[in-house]
Structure formats: C-alpha cells, structure tokens
Design an enzyme around this catalytic site. Structure first.
Site, mmCIF file in Angstrom:
data_model
loop_
_atom_site.group_PDB
_atom_site.id
_atom_site.type_symbol
_atom_site.label_atom_id
_atom_site.label_comp_id
_atom_site.label_asym_id
_atom_site.label_seq_id
_atom_site.Cartn_x
_atom_site.Cartn_y
_atom_site.Cartn_z
ATOM 1 N N GLU A 140 22.182 18.618 49.764
ATOM 2 C CA GLU A 140 21.533 17.496 50.443
ATOM 3 C C GLU A 140 20.799 16.587 49.459
ATOM 4 O OE1 GLU A 140 21.896 16.339 53.345
ATOM 5 O OE2 GLU A 140 23.151 17.977 54.038
ATOM 6 N N TYR A 197 14.698 13.539 56.922
ATOM 7 C CA TYR A 197 16.142 13.721 56.981
ATOM 8 C C TYR A 197 16.546 15.084 56.410
ATOM 9 C CZ TYR A 197 20.882 13.990 55.623
ATOM 10 O OH TYR A 197 22.135 14.485 55.465
ATOM 11 N N ASP A 225 19.978 9.381 59.876
ATOM 12 C CA ASP A 225 20.180 8.713 58.586
ATOM 13 C C ASP A 225 20.877 7.380 58.868
ATOM 14 O OD1 ASP A 225 22.795 9.322 59.138
ATOM 15 O OD2 ASP A 225 23.205 10.260 57.199
#
Length: 311
Positions: A51, A136, A154
């Site tokens: 991520e 996020y 997002d």
DNA sequence: GTCCCGTTTC
DNA sequence: GAAACGGGAC
C-alpha cells in the site's frame, strides 16, 4: 430533509437498497481481475508495504520493488532492525520516489516491534497510529489483511461514485456514499473490487463496454455520456524542481556513501558552482531540509561539510 | 507537456 | 486548508 435524502429521489443517486449493485460488482471482480502478488497474501506487513508503495506509483511498477523489498526485509521485525540508509537507498534505487515514505515504513516497523510487541492492530483506528498510515492506508490494510476495514475512499472510488451515482465532489459525501454501498463484513473483496473498477473500467478515460462495467445499467454517466470526473490538482513541473534535486542528492549519497559539498554539488546540478547561485549555500539549504526530514546527516569535520544518508 | 496520488507538516 | 513530497509512462 437532508441533501442525501434529496439525492435518493433522483435517478442515478446511490440506491437505497444497494444489494443488486453490490452483487454485480463483486461478481464482476471475482470473475476476472488483474493479478498482483499482494492480492495473494493477508500478512499485514506485506500488505502495508504494497500500500505504501502503490500510493505513489502505478501498480505495474510496484511488483518488482515489492518482491525485492520483502526478500530483503521479510518482516516488520527484520525491517525495524535495518539501517535507515539502506531502506532509503533501496527506495530510490527502485525509482519509488517520495523517500520520506521509506522512512515512514521503517518507523512503522519500529512501532510494531516497540509499541505493539509485534501484534498488529486489526482495525483502521489502531492502524492509523502507525507512521505514514492515514485514512486510506488504514482502511486498506484493515480490509486486505483482516477483512475488517471501512469503505476506502481514494481518487478511484471518488471518480466512480461521482460518475455512477452523482455523488457531489465533497469528502464527507464520498465517505457516506462509499460506506452505504459497502456490503457489511466484506471489506476485503469490496474494496479490492471498487478500486479495480476505478482502475480498469472507470479511469479518467472510461472503458465501460471494453471492461464490461457491471454498473452500466445504474450508471448516471453511462446514461448521459457525461464522464466528467472530480478535479485533481495539477502538479508543478518536476524538471528542475527542488524535488528533483532532492532525489539526486539521495541517489548520489546512496552511490558514494559520503560526500563533501563540492563533490556532491555537481552530481545534483551540472551548473553547480561553489560560490554561484546554485552553490554551497543553496546545497546546504537542500541538505538541511533533508536532514530535518530524517533522510540525511550533515556533519562538519575539519571545516569541511560532509553529507551521508541517515542511519 | 500531462497524468498518477495519500500523508505529513505547517 | 495549503504546500511539500518523485520519477516514470505515455
């Protein structure tokens, strides 16, 4: 009456009963989607690495870096023991940019070991306490590692919701809509699916029919042909920017380990001249910023200034 | 040249 | 709320 209930009166608004929309998207995702190695793991460390890397870089460019990174630092415990300089050097040599994020990852690994005894928080709120983990990333890790996240928001998700259901370009509206749409207890597959939709069917230039978008029958944009998307701020030019120069400093220090100002300067700017506009004073300012970011050490020895990557 | 994009810091 | 933060693909 709230704006939201008014919106449900219009065609194209988020459906009051989203089950048909949910089923269609999950079926579409499960039938076929891009294959990425981090979709095959539920290890929170491996997910976090993926991520953090993909926040900033197209996914296809992340694959090699992710595999190399995990070969070298296979767990949070191992990463926590690494030298900062090695992590930052890895980052820059894999062209991942944003060297601060290598530092955040290194720090987050330290937090897991020091503050959590190696036990990962399992919910977005706990994960948010890790360095470099914002809303996020917290939801993404909670979802993909623990199937325990809230709806991610997002820019992919915003674009999809804006087009399909006329959700206004407003963060709290996106938050609410995303949350209403997500099927309870299915954050892992759902957040993967909705971002996949934004990534392959509902990109800036949409490909509704080519990607066989599962939402065509409900989609406002598909109906009207108006594929406007929320504005994304245009970035300043990179060529010649301070950001580019910072990147060059990190690259040079990775290569040479330790450099005096006047040896470093020409590797950062071809027009470096010790007493010129882009000279020692300018370079020193750049290095001081990198030092306060925790990336570089600047030392005076024998009246000479020496820079190296921070350990 | 344009696009990509979330978090920290101030 | 705005600015800083990268470098490659196209």
């Amino acid at each position: 009456m709230t704006d939201q209930s008014a919106a449900t009166d219009r065609p194209g608004a988020v459906p009051a009963d989203p089950s048909a929309v949910q089923d269609a998207l999950v079926e579409w995702y499960e039938a076929d989607h891009r294959s990425y190695p981090w979709r095959e793991t539920t290890d929170p460390y491996e997910i976090l690495v993926s991520e953090v890397m993909s926040q900033q870089t197209q996914l296809d460019r992340v694959v090699d870096a992710w595999e190399d990174f995990l070969d070298r630092w296979p767990s949070a415990a191992v990463l926590a023991e690494a030298d900062r300089a090695d992590v930052v050097g890895f980052w820059t040599s894999h062209s991942l940019g944003y060297n601060n994020r290598a530092k955040y990852l290194h720090e987050a690994a330290g937090q897991i070991v020091q503050d959590y005894g190696g036990e990962w928080p399992r919910d977005p709120d706990g994960l948010s306490d890790l360095m470099g983990v914002g809303p996020y990333t917290a939801n993404a890790v909670a979802s993909f590692a623990f199937n325990n996240g809230d709806a991610v928001v997002d820019t992919n998700v915003k674009r999809v919701l804006y087009r399909a259901f006329d959700v206004p370009d407003d963060d709290s509206a996106f938050e609410t809509a995303a949350s209403v749409l997500m099927p309870e207890g299915r954050s892992r597959v759902w957040n993967n699916a909705i971002m996949e939709l934004g990534g392959v069917a509902c990109e800036k230039t949409p490909d509704c029919d080519g990607a066989q978008c599962p939402w065509r029958e409900w989609c406002s944009a598909y109906e009207t042909g108006d594929f406007t998307a929320p504005d994304v701020p245009t970035q300043p030019e990179f060529e010649g920017s301070r950001r580019q120069m910072r990147g060059r400093v990190i690259s040079a220090l990775k290569e040479y380990d330790e450099l005096h100002l006047d040896d470093l300067g020409p590797r950062v700017r071809v027009d470096y001249a010790p007493d010129g506009e882009y000279g020692r004073e300018w370079l020193r300012g750049l290095l001081d910023d990198l030092a306060s970011d925790g990336l570089v050490d600047v030392e005076e020895s024998d009246g000479e200034t020496v820079a190296r990557l921070q350990r």
